[in-house]
Scaffold this motif. Structure first.
Motif, PDB file in Angstrom:
ATOM      1  N   VAL A 140      39.144  23.953 106.048  1.00  0.00           N
ATOM      2  CA  VAL A 140      40.535  24.049 106.467  1.00  0.00           C
ATOM      3  C   VAL A 140      41.659  23.926 105.738  1.00  0.00           C
ATOM      4  O   VAL A 140      41.828  22.789 105.010  1.00  0.00           O
ATOM      5  N   ILE A 141      42.386  24.941 105.272  1.00  0.00           N
ATOM      6  CA  ILE A 141      43.610  24.798 104.234  1.00  0.00           C
ATOM      7  C   ILE A 141      44.790  24.686 105.207  1.00  0.00           C
ATOM      8  O   ILE A 141      44.998  25.543 105.929  1.00  0.00           O
ATOM      9  N   ILE A 142      45.453  23.446 104.983  1.00  0.00           N
ATOM     10  CA  ILE A 142      46.655  23.287 105.893  1.00  0.00           C
ATOM     11  C   ILE A 142      47.776  23.791 104.885  1.00  0.00           C
ATOM     12  O   ILE A 142      48.318  22.695 104.350  1.00  0.00           O
ATOM     13  N   ALA A 143      48.345  24.841 105.281  1.00  0.00           N
ATOM     14  CA  ALA A 143      49.625  25.459 104.546  1.00  0.00           C
ATOM     15  C   ALA A 143      50.898  24.292 104.824  1.00  0.00           C
ATOM     16  O   ALA A 143      50.970  23.931 105.870  1.00  0.00           O
ATOM     17  N   THR A 144      51.733  24.553 103.799  1.00  0.00           N
ATOM     18  CA  THR A 144      53.215  24.071 104.114  1.00  0.00           C
ATOM     19  C   THR A 144      52.970  22.328 104.533  1.00  0.00           C
ATOM     20  O   THR A 144      53.830  21.914 105.334  1.00  0.00           O
ATOM     21  N   SER A 145      51.919  21.826 104.014  1.00  0.00           N
ATOM     22  CA  SER A 145      51.657  20.245 104.408  1.00  0.00           C
ATOM     23  C   SER A 145      52.919  19.467 103.903  1.00  0.00           C
ATOM     24  O   SER A 145      52.903  18.331 104.115  1.00  0.00           O
ATOM     25  N   PHE A 146      53.698  19.839 102.807  1.00  0.00           N
ATOM     26  CA  PHE A 146      54.482  18.979 102.292  1.00  0.00           C
ATOM     27  C   PHE A 146      56.029  19.443 102.450  1.00  0.00           C
ATOM     28  O   PHE A 146      56.835  19.041 101.621  1.00  0.00           O
ATOM     29  N   GLY A 147      56.073  20.538 103.275  1.00  0.00           N
ATOM     30  CA  GLY A 147      57.296  21.027 103.619  1.00  0.00           C
ATOM     31  C   GLY A 147      57.311  22.509 103.659  1.00  0.00           C
ATOM     32  O   GLY A 147      56.274  23.195 103.424  1.00  0.00           O
ATOM     33  N   CYS A 148      58.383  23.049 104.419  1.00  0.00           N
ATOM     34  CA  CYS A 148      58.093  24.310 104.882  1.00  0.00           C
ATOM     35  C   CYS A 148      59.495  25.147 104.617  1.00  0.00           C
ATOM     36  O   CYS A 148      60.530  24.576 104.705  1.00  0.00           O
ATOM     37  N   PRO A 149      59.575  26.364 103.965  1.00  0.00           N
ATOM     38  CA  PRO A 149      60.695  26.905 103.580  1.00  0.00           C
ATOM     39  C   PRO A 149      61.684  27.439 104.780  1.00  0.00           C
ATOM     40  O   PRO A 149      62.529  27.580 104.465  1.00  0.00           O
ATOM     41  N   TYR A 150      61.056  27.298 105.817  1.00  0.00           N
ATOM     42  CA  TYR A 150      61.938  27.774 107.171  1.00  0.00           C
ATOM     43  C   TYR A 150      62.402  26.538 107.904  1.00  0.00           C
ATOM     44  O   TYR A 150      63.426  26.415 108.199  1.00  0.00           O
ATOM     45  N   GLU A 151      61.511  25.460 107.999  1.00  0.00           N
ATOM     46  CA  GLU A 151      61.646  24.403 108.778  1.00  0.00           C
ATOM     47  C   GLU A 151      61.977  23.136 108.118  1.00  0.00           C
ATOM     48  O   GLU A 151      62.700  22.192 108.872  1.00  0.00           O
ATOM     49  N   GLY A 152      61.929  23.083 106.914  1.00  0.00           N
ATOM     50  CA  GLY A 152      62.057  21.888 105.902  1.00  0.00           C
ATOM     51  C   GLY A 152      61.016  20.837 105.905  1.00  0.00           C
ATOM     52  O   GLY A 152      59.863  21.520 105.809  1.00  0.00           O
ATOM     53  N   GLY A 183      56.635  19.730  97.460  1.00  0.00           N
ATOM     54  CA  GLY A 183      55.875  18.569  97.332  1.00  0.00           C
ATOM     55  C   GLY A 183      56.572  17.719  96.084  1.00  0.00           C
ATOM     56  O   GLY A 183      57.060  18.108  95.336  1.00  0.00           O
ATOM     57  N   THR A 184      56.607  16.382  96.435  1.00  0.00           N
ATOM     58  CA  THR A 184      57.105  15.418  95.374  1.00  0.00           C
ATOM     59  C   THR A 184      56.209  14.289  95.582  1.00  0.00           C
ATOM     60  O   THR A 184      55.392  14.134  96.324  1.00  0.00           O
TER      61      THR A 184
ATOM     62  N   ARG B 298      64.469  21.674  97.619  1.00  0.00           N
ATOM     63  CA  ARG B 298      63.446  21.887  98.538  1.00  0.00           C
ATOM     64  C   ARG B 298      64.233  21.825  99.770  1.00  0.00           C
ATOM     65  O   ARG B 298      63.834  22.399 100.816  1.00  0.00           O
ATOM     66  N   THR B 299      65.589  21.200  99.859  1.00  0.00           N
ATOM     67  CA  THR B 299      66.329  21.510 101.186  1.00  0.00           C
ATOM     68  C   THR B 299      66.944  22.611 101.340  1.00  0.00           C
ATOM     69  O   THR B 299      67.654  22.979 102.349  1.00  0.00           O
ATOM     70  N   ARG B 300      66.806  23.487 100.559  1.00  0.00           N
ATOM     71  CA  ARG B 300      67.374  24.938 100.860  1.00  0.00           C
ATOM     72  C   ARG B 300      66.551  25.900 101.330  1.00  0.00           C
ATOM     73  O   ARG B 300      65.668  26.400 101.006  1.00  0.00           O
ATOM     74  N   LEU B 301      66.776  25.972 102.602  1.00  0.00           N
ATOM     75  CA  LEU B 301      65.797  26.642 103.306  1.00  0.00           C
ATOM     76  C   LEU B 301      66.187  28.257 103.355  1.00  0.00           C
ATOM     77  O   LEU B 301      66.824  28.660 103.075  1.00  0.00           O
TER      78      LEU B 301
END
Lengths: 302, 302
Positions: A140-152, A183-184, B298-301
């Motif tokens: 199972v690949i969990i996408a946006t694990s380090f941040g989401c471009p919509y939610e932050g 990710g950082t 990364r904070t720019r959504l």
């Protein structure tokens, strides 16, 4: 300074995750690329995905690509599937290692598959059962694990909760996807801190994008925490859908180059991987964002 | 996991090291770039070099650039000089922080200045005396500290020996230059291990190139060893002279982006630095290799 692993297993995802995010290329080219990669010494290749051809025309010829590709037994191949139809196709094609995806971000999951994360988790539970019945293993690949471009930011506890759920449903392996390069090293430490102790028995794989330059720094941070499985894409194939022109996946040859200089074995012939990257660049007809492809390894002197 | 520093001092080198490795740009553009950078909150800027205009036409207008640039007192500016003539010009222009360079690689030093490393060290001893007499402080930059494009690996003991020598000659600060991006975290650890204990009292600065993708990983490795001073170049200005099209200096906004997300202060306004990177890209008229410039932080959504 933390001790580092002696060896690392790299999964090459260029033929699937890479090419799926490039303009479509001919079937022949895909077969040539997979065959070149299979000869590099890499231990694992994500070969194709079995998705609807109208949704993802780049993978419309997955059956033919897979049929024609050389499949040396020393390489483990996997396929990604979005649903039971795709799972049936993957099984019929002979795959025994299958990946399924869910986004930790509800918004991202809805944009991707028009379902909530919770709904997708129910689907995945059924998929795991179906695939296990057929003798396949499921990651199972969990996408946006380090941040989401919509939610932050995505709370690591949310990701850990998804791991709990899919593990309870039988997932054999977990991958954390840094889908848009948010990710950082700090995020790597926090996420691994949240899941490592609770799931010490499950193989964890990290999938980084180099969208903001942090790809290899994130890998270093993960190595220091004992992670030994990483995705990488030859030449850095695969752009970023949210930022035209931006880099996507970390480039396999950049990862291998750094690891080898650090004394960490990968089993990969770096020069062969650089040649495969040059082939990838020729196939997609655009300049790929790989420094090692451009400048050569540090051992290549003027 | 190692504890990390709470803050880091970045020296912006785009106006000098960056522009020196790009096609020449107008004086006006250089002044605009320095002024934009001075307004970002960065604490230090390498503004110009005083070199022979026939050798480096990009810096032929150094005096005028420096005269016209705004010089807010909160920013420390420095200049690079190759010899006593350059040192006199820098002093006359009012600089009190001066950099001189020597290559750890004898071959690289001969290619650069047609002298052996040992001969250059004698020159530097005289330069330090001259500059100290005038009240200036001197940083010695040791180029090819992490590898040489002609010789390959550079023994950290050789670099440490150069540090011993220039410290004995009075160097106030030391910088280690990864001139062609041959550094990896392993090389960072080895070099710092060789010099740190013997020179705990001298400020050390690291200067990385991202030629092979390892720039931020090297910075992470150095942070874990307590290093708090780094060079970076806005937008990643400055290519690699040995690999046409390859990346040069690490991009300031990529460094700042990673550090800030890790809770490490720099004093820099990231959005202002990204605007300065866009200006740098406009000035040189080529696409710069900065992911954070391309994709935003990364904070720019979306």
């Amino acid at each position: 300074m933390e001790p580092l692993p002696e060896s690392v297993s790299i999964r090459e995802v260029g033929p699937r995750d890479g090419l799926q995010n490039e303009d479509p290329v001919p079937t022949d080219a895909k077969v040539r690329l997979i065959d070149a990669l299979s000869a590099t010494g890499v231990g694992r290749i994500e070969a194709v995905s079995f998705v609807h051809p109208k949704a993802i025309p780049q993978m419309a010829d997955a059956d033919e690509v897979w049929q024609r590709a050389a499949k040396p037994p020393r390489v483990r191949y996997s396929a990604l599937v979005p649903n039971s139809r795709g799972a049936q196709r993957a099984l019929a094609a002979g795959f025994t290692e299958i990946e399924v995806v869910v986004s930790a971000s509800d918004t991202h999951n809805r944009r991707n598959v028009n379902r909530s994360t919770a709904e997708s988790l129910d689907d995945i539970a059924a998929l795991i059962a179906l695939l296990h019945d057929a003798g396949a293993r499921v990651e199972v690949i969990i996408a946006t694990s380090f941040g989401c471009p919509y939610e932050g930011d995505i709370d690591p506890a949310r990701v850990a909760g998804i791991v709990d759920r899919v593990r309870a449903d039988g997932a054999d392996r977990i991958a954390f996807g840094d889908t848009t390069g948010m990710g950082t090293p700090r995020r790597v430490r926090e996420l691994l801190g949240a899941v490592r102790d609770r799931h010490a028995d499950v193989p964890l794989l990290l999938h980084f994008h180099n969208t903001r330059g942090t790809g290899l720094a994130n890998i270093l941070a993960a190595l220091e925490l004992g992670v030994t499985e990483f995705d990488a894409s030859v030449g850095g194939l695969g752009g970023c859908p949210y930022a035209p022109g931006a880099s996507g996946n970390v480039a396999t040859e950049e990862v291998v180059h750094m690891l080898h200089d650090m004394g960490i074995a990968t089993g990969i012939d770096l020069e062969a991987m650089i040649e495969a990257a040059a082939l990838a660049e020729e196939i997609v007809g655009r300049r790929l964002p790989s420094g090692v492809l451009r400048a050569g390894p540090r051992t290549r002197l003027v």
